[in-house]
Design an enzyme around this catalytic site. Structure first.
Site, PDB file in Angstrom:
ATOM      1  CB  THR A  24      -0.928   0.000   1.227  1.00  0.00           C
ATOM      2  OG1 THR A  24      -1.737  -1.179   1.205  1.00  0.00           O
ATOM      3  CG2 THR A  24      -1.832   1.216   1.215  1.00  0.00           C
ATOM      4  CB  VAL A  25       3.484   2.498   2.295  1.00  0.00           C
ATOM      5  CG1 VAL A  25       4.418   3.717   2.370  1.00  0.00           C
ATOM      6  CG2 VAL A  25       2.546   2.484   3.491  1.00  0.00           C
ATOM      7  N   GLY A  26       4.295   1.549  -0.558  1.00  0.00           N
ATOM      8  CA  GLY A  26       5.228   1.596  -1.681  1.00  0.00           C
ATOM      9  C   GLY A  26       4.558   2.004  -2.980  1.00  0.00           C
ATOM     10  CB  ALA A  54      13.124  -4.746  -4.211  1.00  0.00           C
ATOM     11  CD  GLU A 139       8.343  12.903  10.778  1.00  0.00           C
ATOM     12  OE1 GLU A 139       7.621  12.547  11.735  1.00  0.00           O
ATOM     13  OE2 GLU A 139       9.212  13.791  10.873  1.00  0.00           O
ATOM     14  CB  ILE A 146       1.579  13.221  12.973  1.00  0.00           C
ATOM     15  CG1 ILE A 146       0.099  12.951  12.721  1.00  0.00           C
ATOM     16  CG2 ILE A 146       1.753  14.214  14.111  1.00  0.00           C
ATOM     17  CD1 ILE A 146      -0.618  12.314  13.885  1.00  0.00           C
ATOM     18  CE  LYS A 215       3.119   3.567  15.085  1.00  0.00           C
ATOM     19  NZ  LYS A 215       1.671   3.676  14.806  1.00  0.00           N
TER      20      LYS A 215
END
Length: 442
Positions: A24-26, A54, A139, A146, A215
């Site tokens: 999803t992020v890539g 990759a 980040e 955020i 986190k």
């Protein structure tokens, strides 16, 4: 300056980027890199060129992606001479650690969204980045878009941080918010979170607090200039929170949230120590964190000079996380084009991590007791003998007149003393059951 001059492409050298992972992020990172290429060129001072992606499955259909960019040999991609920056969005620990260390040791800057990896191996990653003189950005590892990591590394670098606390996991916040607003059980709220895609098929990392603990380790390390690892964080999830707990909290003006709490305390020897913990927490319903709903995150930072700051936003999802990754990528690429390095980790303070038993906290204890004369006085005496003072005591009659529900809220005391007190209550003949124990803050 003419309009034509303002749109002239910067003359900086191209920056080669490798993306590891295309979930999803890539996928969002690659899409935004392509769609906003001109903007990135101007922000960086030179063009960003995607050298390769990759993936684990070369046979999967990936619409709009040049198949020549795809490879299932991530290590070879990392080691290519035309790659300057590696973006890691695979997840997990062991395999990404191998790839990131290979990239750093080869003189390539790294951008990662991998909270578990950073929390577990920040020392090794930071050392490799320092030795090679390159950047390590993360980040996106905390609360997605955020900007709390950048704030701690740069904006508040000249201040003293005393406390960092807040909601850093969207899945658990969605569940607790649903339980509070609709009266749903934990099981029903989790099922709804899963249906809507807020919870993974295996939600363990979220609901047991492990995601938030990673986190918390990162935030404590950055805020207190002291290495705090995942194993240093006390971790308790939300699986034991019941609708009855939510109702009891609401009746006395509180809301239950899963909080990450990182703070400095003073030990018995007078020296500063660091503590980091994650657990369900009762906070006043008037507190701004109590109104953070659905899957949103919010983080408070208390600093000596800046005072109290609050950061709020969508702390998960492909788009927000990709935004944070690309923000880091712009910073890393600028340094490649113009020279320089981003602020690295600073652990000069090297404060001791406090034993959780020494941490001061408050308890909300819900118990079922025998309804007879003298029970309340006896329980109050037991607390007093432990040196624990009571803030409030509330008794509710039950349908069975032989029992009464007793809810006790303590003043601040050592965690170890409060735990011992609960164990003593559970062993008492007059206490039928200790139904729940939840800590308070604020």
């Amino acid at each position: 300056m003419t309009a034509q001059e303002t749109t002239t492409q910067p003359a900086g050298k191209p920056v080669g980027v490798a993306v590891l992972g295309m979930g999803t992020v890539g996928t969002e990172v690659v899409r935004l890199l392509r769609e906003n290429a001109d903007d990135f060129t101007h922000r960086i001072g030179g063009p960003v060129e995607l050298r390769g992606i990759a993936v684990s499955d070369l046979g999967k259909d990936r619409p709009g992606i040049d198949r020549a960019l795809l490879t299932d040999d991530a290590l070879s991609l990392v080691n290519r001479d035309d790659v300057d920056i590696v973006v890691e969005v695979i997840g997990g620990i062991d395999y990404p650690r191998e790839l990131i260390l290979a990239a750093l040791n080869a003189g390539k800057s790294v951008v990662t969204a991998n909270k578990a990896l950073v929390a577990a191996h920040a020392d090794a990653l930071s050392e490799a980045a320092d030795n090679a003189g390159v950047d390590l950005y993360f980040e996106a590892a905390v609360a997605a878009a955020i900007p709390v990591v950048g704030m701690l590394r740069r904006s508040l670098a000249g201040d003293r941080i005393e406390r960092i606390f807040g909601i850093v996991n969207g899945t658990t916040n969605f569940i607790l918010d649903a339980m509070t607003s609709t009266g749903a059980t934990y099981e029903d709220a989790l099922a709804e979170a899963t249906r809507l895609g807020y919870a993974e098929a295996d939600p363990t990392a979220d609901v047991e607090g492990h995601d938030a603990a990673s986190k918390a380790a990162i935030l404590a390390s950055l805020g207190f200039h002291t290495r705090v690892n995942f194993d240093d964080v006390y971790c308790e999830g939300i699986t034991r929170i019941t609708a009855e707990d939510i109702d009891a909290a609401t009746k006395v003006g509180y809301t239950i949230k899963l909080l990450a709490i990182c703070e400095k305390i003073t030990g018995d020897d007078g020296e500063e120590q660091v503590t980091a913990r994650v657990h369900p927490t009762l906070i006043p319903s008037s507190h701004p964190l109590a109104s953070v709903s659905k899957s949103y995150n919010a983080i408070y930072v208390d600093a000596e000079a800046a005072g109290s700051l609050m950061f709020y936003g969508n702390g998960a999802g492909g788009d927000p996380t990709a935004s944070a990754v690309l923000g880091d990528l712009v910073g890393a690429a600028r340094n490649k084009v113009h020279g320089g390095r981003a602020p690295g980790d600073s652990t000069y303070a090297n404060l001791a991590v406090a034993d959780f038993g020494d941490v001061p906290t408050r308890y909300h204890i819900d118990m079922l007791v025998n309804d007879r004369t003298g029970v309340l006085a006896d329980i109050a005496t037991r607390f007093s003998a432990k040196g624990i003072s009571l803030r409030t005591v509330r008794q509710e009659e039950q349908e069975r007149h032989s029992h009464a529900r007793l809810i006790v809220v303590t003043h601040q005391a050592r965690e170890a003393d409060l735990r011992d007190m609960v164990a003593e209550l559970e062993a008492s003949e007059d206490v039928q059951k200790v139904s729940s124990v939840i800590r308070l803050d604020g």
